[in-house]
Structures are given as structure tokens and as C-alpha cells.
Motif scaffolding. Structure first.
Motif, PDB file in Angstrom:
ATOM      1  N   ILE A   1       0.945  -1.153   0.063  1.00 23.28           N
ATOM      2  CA  ILE A   1      -0.025   0.188   0.013  1.00 23.28           C
ATOM      3  C   ILE A   1       0.837   1.215  -0.119  1.00 23.28           C
ATOM      4  O   ILE A   1       1.855   1.378   0.784  1.00 23.28           O
ATOM      5  CB  ILE A   1      -0.981   0.179   1.381  1.00 23.28           C
ATOM      6  CG1 ILE A   1      -1.683  -1.373   1.217  1.00 23.28           C
ATOM      7  CG2 ILE A   1      -1.618   1.236   1.311  1.00 23.28           C
ATOM      8  CD1 ILE A   1      -2.828  -1.514   2.366  1.00 23.28           C
ATOM      9  N   GLY A   2       0.666   2.304  -1.050  1.00 24.84           N
ATOM     10  CA  GLY A   2       1.496   3.455  -1.061  1.00 24.84           C
ATOM     11  C   GLY A   2       0.576   4.439  -0.440  1.00 24.84           C
ATOM     12  O   GLY A   2      -0.785   4.511  -0.718  1.00 24.84           O
ATOM     13  N   ILE A   3       1.035   5.419   0.374  1.00 25.47           N
ATOM     14  CA  ILE A   3       0.334   6.380   0.920  1.00 25.47           C
ATOM     15  C   ILE A   3       1.232   7.733   0.768  1.00 25.47           C
ATOM     16  O   ILE A   3       2.247   7.816   1.068  1.00 25.47           O
ATOM     17  CB  ILE A   3       0.193   6.289   2.418  1.00 25.47           C
ATOM     18  CG1 ILE A   3      -0.779   4.883   2.825  1.00 25.47           C
ATOM     19  CG2 ILE A   3      -0.465   7.423   2.985  1.00 25.47           C
ATOM     20  CD1 ILE A   3      -0.996   4.603   4.152  1.00 25.47           C
ATOM     21  N   ILE A   4       0.457   8.584   0.006  1.00 24.23           N
ATOM     22  CA  ILE A   4       0.891  10.120  -0.335  1.00 24.23           C
ATOM     23  C   ILE A   4       0.205  10.950   0.641  1.00 24.23           C
ATOM     24  O   ILE A   4      -1.111  11.070   0.753  1.00 24.23           O
ATOM     25  CB  ILE A   4       0.890  10.477  -1.787  1.00 24.23           C
ATOM     26  CG1 ILE A   4       1.609   9.409  -2.575  1.00 24.23           C
ATOM     27  CG2 ILE A   4       1.390  11.997  -1.872  1.00 24.23           C
ATOM     28  CD1 ILE A   4       1.515   9.834  -4.057  1.00 24.23           C
ATOM     29  N   PHE A   5       0.979  11.408   1.488  1.00 24.99           N
ATOM     30  CA  PHE A   5       0.184  12.639   2.472  1.00 24.99           C
ATOM     31  C   PHE A   5       0.950  13.704   2.877  1.00 24.99           C
ATOM     32  O   PHE A   5       2.163  13.989   2.299  1.00 24.99           O
ATOM     33  CB  PHE A   5      -0.101  11.766   3.853  1.00 24.99           C
ATOM     34  CG  PHE A   5       1.029  11.219   4.626  1.00 24.99           C
ATOM     35  CD1 PHE A   5       1.507  11.784   5.780  1.00 24.99           C
ATOM     36  CD2 PHE A   5       1.959  10.248   4.204  1.00 24.99           C
ATOM     37  CE1 PHE A   5       2.660  11.705   6.316  1.00 24.99           C
ATOM     38  CE2 PHE A   5       3.144   9.813   4.965  1.00 24.99           C
ATOM     39  CZ  PHE A   5       3.397  10.542   6.099  1.00 24.99           C
TER      40      PHE A   5
ATOM     41  N   MET B   1       3.262   7.379  -8.289  1.00 25.45           N
ATOM     42  CA  MET B   1       1.917   7.183  -8.578  1.00 25.45           C
ATOM     43  C   MET B   1       1.810   6.246  -9.684  1.00 25.45           C
ATOM     44  O   MET B   1       0.560   5.611 -10.014  1.00 25.45           O
ATOM     45  CB  MET B   1       1.125   8.459  -9.052  1.00 25.45           C
ATOM     46  CG  MET B   1       0.785   9.651  -7.966  1.00 25.45           C
ATOM     47  SD  MET B   1       0.420  11.154  -8.505  1.00 25.45           S
ATOM     48  CE  MET B   1       0.956  12.124  -7.350  1.00 25.45           C
ATOM     49  N   ASN B   2       2.994   5.954 -10.473  1.00 26.57           N
ATOM     50  CA  ASN B   2       3.050   5.058 -11.582  1.00 26.57           C
ATOM     51  C   ASN B   2       3.661   3.839 -11.438  1.00 26.57           C
ATOM     52  O   ASN B   2       4.037   2.893 -12.489  1.00 26.57           O
ATOM     53  CB  ASN B   2       3.497   5.772 -12.817  1.00 26.57           C
ATOM     54  CG  ASN B   2       2.713   6.977 -13.073  1.00 26.57           C
ATOM     55  OD1 ASN B   2       1.629   6.904 -13.396  1.00 26.57           O
ATOM     56  ND2 ASN B   2       3.283   8.147 -13.325  1.00 26.57           N
ATOM     57  N   LEU B   3       3.935   3.502 -10.128  1.00 26.01           N
ATOM     58  CA  LEU B   3       4.641   2.351  -9.654  1.00 26.01           C
ATOM     59  C   LEU B   3       4.010   0.988  -9.703  1.00 26.01           C
ATOM     60  O   LEU B   3       3.617   0.235  -8.830  1.00 26.01           O
ATOM     61  CB  LEU B   3       5.459   2.500  -8.452  1.00 26.01           C
ATOM     62  CG  LEU B   3       6.656   1.605  -8.041  1.00 26.01           C
ATOM     63  CD1 LEU B   3       7.865   2.155  -9.139  1.00 26.01           C
ATOM     64  CD2 LEU B   3       7.190   1.852  -6.786  1.00 26.01           C
TER      65      LEU B   3
ATOM     66  N   PRO C   1      -3.942   1.810  -9.023  1.00 25.65           N
ATOM     67  CA  PRO C   1      -5.367   2.163  -8.414  1.00 25.65           C
ATOM     68  C   PRO C   1      -5.360   2.781  -7.059  1.00 25.65           C
ATOM     69  O   PRO C   1      -4.281   2.589  -6.402  1.00 25.65           O
ATOM     70  CB  PRO C   1      -5.790   0.449  -8.145  1.00 25.65           C
ATOM     71  CG  PRO C   1      -4.882  -0.373  -9.066  1.00 25.65           C
ATOM     72  CD  PRO C   1      -3.632   0.347  -9.037  1.00 25.65           C
ATOM     73  N   VAL C   2      -6.252   3.843  -7.105  1.00 27.86           N
ATOM     74  CA  VAL C   2      -6.279   4.619  -6.127  1.00 27.86           C
ATOM     75  C   VAL C   2      -7.601   4.668  -5.040  1.00 27.86           C
ATOM     76  O   VAL C   2      -8.637   4.475  -5.919  1.00 27.86           O
ATOM     77  CB  VAL C   2      -6.268   6.240  -6.431  1.00 27.86           C
ATOM     78  CG1 VAL C   2      -6.630   7.312  -5.562  1.00 27.86           C
ATOM     79  CG2 VAL C   2      -5.007   6.380  -7.326  1.00 27.86           C
TER      80      VAL C   2
ATOM     81  N   VAL D   1      -3.590  13.081  -7.388  1.00 25.64           N
ATOM     82  CA  VAL D   1      -3.420  11.585  -7.517  1.00 25.64           C
ATOM     83  C   VAL D   1      -4.392  11.012  -8.193  1.00 25.64           C
ATOM     84  O   VAL D   1      -4.269  10.065  -9.120  1.00 25.64           O
ATOM     85  CB  VAL D   1      -3.464  11.112  -5.850  1.00 25.64           C
ATOM     86  CG1 VAL D   1      -3.071   9.774  -6.073  1.00 25.64           C
ATOM     87  CG2 VAL D   1      -2.100  11.748  -5.480  1.00 25.64           C
ATOM     88  N   VAL D   2      -5.666  11.384  -8.067  1.00 31.04           N
ATOM     89  CA  VAL D   2      -6.865  10.625  -8.500  1.00 31.04           C
ATOM     90  C   VAL D   2      -6.781  10.770 -10.218  1.00 31.04           C
ATOM     91  O   VAL D   2      -6.782   9.751 -10.918  1.00 31.04           O
ATOM     92  CB  VAL D   2      -8.139  10.979  -8.123  1.00 31.04           C
ATOM     93  CG1 VAL D   2      -9.420  10.603  -9.120  1.00 31.04           C
ATOM     94  CG2 VAL D   2      -8.402  10.570  -6.772  1.00 31.04           C
TER      95      VAL D   2
END
Length: 414
Positions: free
Chosen positions: A116-120, A189-191, A217-218, A210-211
Motif C-alpha cells: 500500500i502506498g500512501i501520499i500525505f 503514482m505510476n509504480l 489503483p487509487v 493523485v486521482v
């Protein structure tokens, strides 16, 4: 593609495969060890945070509040990990099983999503909350926080990784990307070869970026243009209490109320009282024409106001002709996060809940209750405002997916 990012992704996949096989007791011991490590190293965390705060001179106060970490907030993070340890492990259960007409035994099991990737943005608690929830649900996590909190996030991630290593567990179940550039975030975002799902946490601008641009998938989370609607059958004191608390308690968070709608039959009686209570708390009010006739000191609301998440002591006010008008306005302008009706009518409250297209719909309670901890999830990875595959506060269950295990005795399909 950035070679360092690919290496992080590969290590995360390896760690995810290992964590997915851990039993519940092992995961719970690790969560306890991570909680203890946070308390042991709290001075290190606070010192790193003070350095971040010292650089955040251009940040509005509403955002520095999110960034700030003190002894109590470290304790809260640690307690959050212990709470997650006490929760049921979703991957330890078999949801259902049956034998089909061909004699195949079919089991439906809950399994981790994987990586799980999280961008915050500037919320260091996300580092800990995300680690606890992803680890307990058998996943690995790759974290990319904002530059404003990089020192704090680095300290937290290093402490959590060291605690896992001391338990003989893969430290790479938790990885922080220390490069905070937009270019690296875009590559993350493209990994798609390494990240199974991406969860953005922050303001509407970050989430929409991001969306719109991610190929991973987001799950869309966070933005909260939340409404309080006061119906013609509402009680004035309840309406005032709910509106004020929902707006002023923590105006910078996504579950704070941003809009107030009020039925025209009670507007003349209720609005002066509610408006004064909000003004007494320093709230700037922006009203439509009808609201400004009743409370002239309001500023005029623009068309953009109805779609704006302020994250501040600002609230837009609109007088509506009916319950139908309120529902139509909310469904058109909200971010589908949390909405409230204040009413003494069971029927109208039920109609509001059925027809409002948001993740959380309240009757006679504040939007501020939309929170994973309050819902009993221990913590939350975010609040999803979409419909696939999770909606509302996301806890452990929402970080899993379904796997079917089928056992036969030599059957072939004819």
C-alpha cells in the motif's frame, strides 16, 4: 523510472509476502514493541518535529496544528498502535465456505492487499497510524509525506523499523520515501509493478492530483465539504450545539462542518441565534441573499463558496425552501464525506439518510464523529469518499481483499 524507487518497491513486495504469513500473536507483539519504542524515543521525535516547525514559518496556523507533535500526541500514537493490536485480525478469519455441485470445497478468505502506498501532507500521525493498520492487516506500506514534516516522519519511520528488526521481522514492511519532490511523487503514482493500491491523504488539491494522474489503483479519501442541515422540525438548542461544535472544535480537519443549510420556516427564528454563537467563536459567515437579510453582518457568499472546503473558521450559510432542496444542494456540492440533518421527525431524518449520497449520514449528531477511532476501528488509514472498494473510515477490514481457496479430489470440468 527512479532506481531507488524501484528498489523500495521490490523490498516492499518481499516484506509484504513475509508479513502476510505472520500469525496474529506475532503481529500484536510487534505492534506493542513499536508502541513502546515511540514512548522510549519521544524526545527524539519531538526534537525532529521542532526542527520541522521552525521551518514552517509560512504555513497557516491551521496546518501547523496538524504538523505539531508533543508528548501527548506521541502517547496518542503509541496508544493507537496498542488499540490496533487489540482488534480482531481480519486475515485470521474465513468468511464462508461451501461445497458446490461438483464436490469442490470452496473457502472465501480475507487476505492482505499487498503493498500500500500512501501520499500525505503535514500529518506525522499518518506515519504511525498507517504502519499499525497495514502491518496488522498483513500488508507492507510505502509512505511519502510532505516536505514540511520530513524530519518528524523520518524519525518516526526509523523508530518503527528498528522495533520490527528487534522482533526479527522485516523492517521493509515500513518504508518512507525521503525525497519529497513532486517528480518522485509522480513516479510513485505510476509504480504499478510494485504498489497494489495508492491512498492519498491531504487537501483536495493533492487528492485530485493523485486521482487524475496515478496509474496505480487509487482509493480517494479525505476532502470534506461537510453540511449541517437544520430542518423545520429541529430543536433550536440542539441545532445550535451541533452546528457550533461541528464547525469550531477542530476547523482544520476533514470532518468539520463547512456549510449550514436551514429551512426557511425556521430561518428567521433560528438563524440569528446560531449565527451569533458562531460569530462568538470567531467564525466568518458567508451567506446567500436570504440568509443575509436575516443576519446582515454576513458577507455575501460566491458560487465558489458552495464547493469550497475551508479548513478554517469560515462557514457558508444558505436558506432552503424544503428538505428536497437541501438534499439536492448537498448531493450536488458535497464531497460525499459527512452530512447531518437536525430534526425531531423520524421520517424526515430517515429520508435524509436514504437519499444523501455521502459516506456518512447523521441524524442529530455532529460530522466530527466520522473518525476511524470513534467508529471502533482503532485508527484509520483515511476516510474514503468513493464507492469502490471501501467507503467511509477505513480500518483493518478495508485493507484486505477476498481470496477463494478451492480443494478438490481430482475433478475436471466437462
Amino acid at each position: 523510472m527512479n532506481e531507488t524507487l524501484i528498489e523500495i518497491g521490490q523490498r516492499a513486495q518481499t516484506a509484504a509476502d513475509q508479513v502476510a504469513l505472520l500469525d496474529t500473536a506475532t503481529k500484536n507483539r510487534a505492534l506493542g514493541a513499536m508502541a513502546d519504542a515511540l514512548r522510549t524515543h519521544q524526545n527524539e521525535i519531538i526534537t525532529a518535529n521542532q526542527a520541522d516547525l521552525a521551518q514552517a514559518t509560512d504555513m497557516p496556523k491551521k496546518f501547523t496544528d496538524r504538523l505539531m507533535v508533543n508528548e501527548q500526541r506521541v502517547a496518542d500514537m503509541a496508544n493507537g498502535l496498542r488499540t490496533v493490536a487489540r482488534l480482531a485480525d481480519p486475515t485470521a478469519r474465513i468468511d464462508r465456505g461451501w461445497i458446490n455441485a461438483d464436490g469442490l470445497q470452496i473457502l472465501q478468505r480475507w487476505v492482505p492487499l499487498g503493498v500500500i502506498g500512501i501520499i500525505f501532507e503535514a500529518r506525522p500521525n499518518v506515519t504511525v497510524d498507517a504502519t499499525g493498520l497495514t502491518f496488522k492487516s498483513g500488508n507492507a506500506v510505502i509512505l511519502r509525506g510532505g516536505k514540511e514534516a520530513i524530519r518528524t516522519n523520518t524519525a518516526l519511520a526509523n523508530i518503527l523499523r528498528a522495533a520490527l528488526e528487534k522482533q526479527g521481522l522485516p523492517a521493509d514492511a515500513v518504508q518512507l520515501i525521503e525525497d519529497t519532490s513532486h517528480e518522485l511523487a509522480q513516479e510513485m503514482m505510476n509504480l504499478t509493478d510494485y504498489i497494489d493500491v495508492l491512498i492519498p491523504r491531504g487537501g483536495r488539491g493533492l487528492i485530485q492530483r493523485v486521482v487524475k494522474t496515478a496509474t496505480v489503483p487509487v482509493i480517494e479519501t479525505g476532502a470534506g465539504n461537510c453540511h449541517v442541515y437544520i430542518d423545520k422540525d429541529a430543536a433550536l438548542q440542539m441545532a445550535t450545539d451541533i452546528t457550533v461544535k461541528a464547525k469550531v472544535q477542530r476547523p482544520s480537519v476533514c470532518n468539520a462542518a463547512e456549510k449550514l443549510l436551514i429551512h426557511r420556516d425556521v430561518a428567521a427564528k433560528f438563524l440569528p441565534t446560531i449565527a451569533q454563537a458562531l460569530l462568538d467563536h470567531g467564525v466568518q459567515l458567508r451567506g446567500d441573499d436570504q440568509a443575509r437579510v436575516i443576519v446582515p453582518q454576513m458577507q455575501a457568499a460566491s458560487n465558489a463558496d458552495w464547493d469550497t472546503e475551508y479548513n478554517d473558521l469560515v462557514m457558508a450559510v444558505k436558506v432552503v425552501d424544503s428538505l428536497d432542496d437541501a438534499i439536492q444542494h448537498i448531493n450536488h456540492h458535497s464531497t460525499h464525506h459527512s452530512e447531518v440533518i437536525v430534526t425531531d421527525s423520524i421520517e424526515r431524518g430517515r429520508a435524509f439518510q436514504q437519499r444523501i449520497n455521502s459516506a456518512c449520514v447523521y441524524v442529530n449528531a455532529s460530522t466530527r464523529f466520522t473518525d476511524g477511532g470513534v467508529f471502533g476501528f482503532g485508527a484509520e488509514i483515511g476516510i474514503s469518499t468513493q464507492k469502490l472498494h471501501a467507503r467511509g473510515p477505513m480500518g483493518l477490514d478495508q485493507l484486505t481483499t477476498i481470496k477463494y481457496e478451492i480443494t478438490g479430489s481430482g475433478q475436471v470440468r466437462h
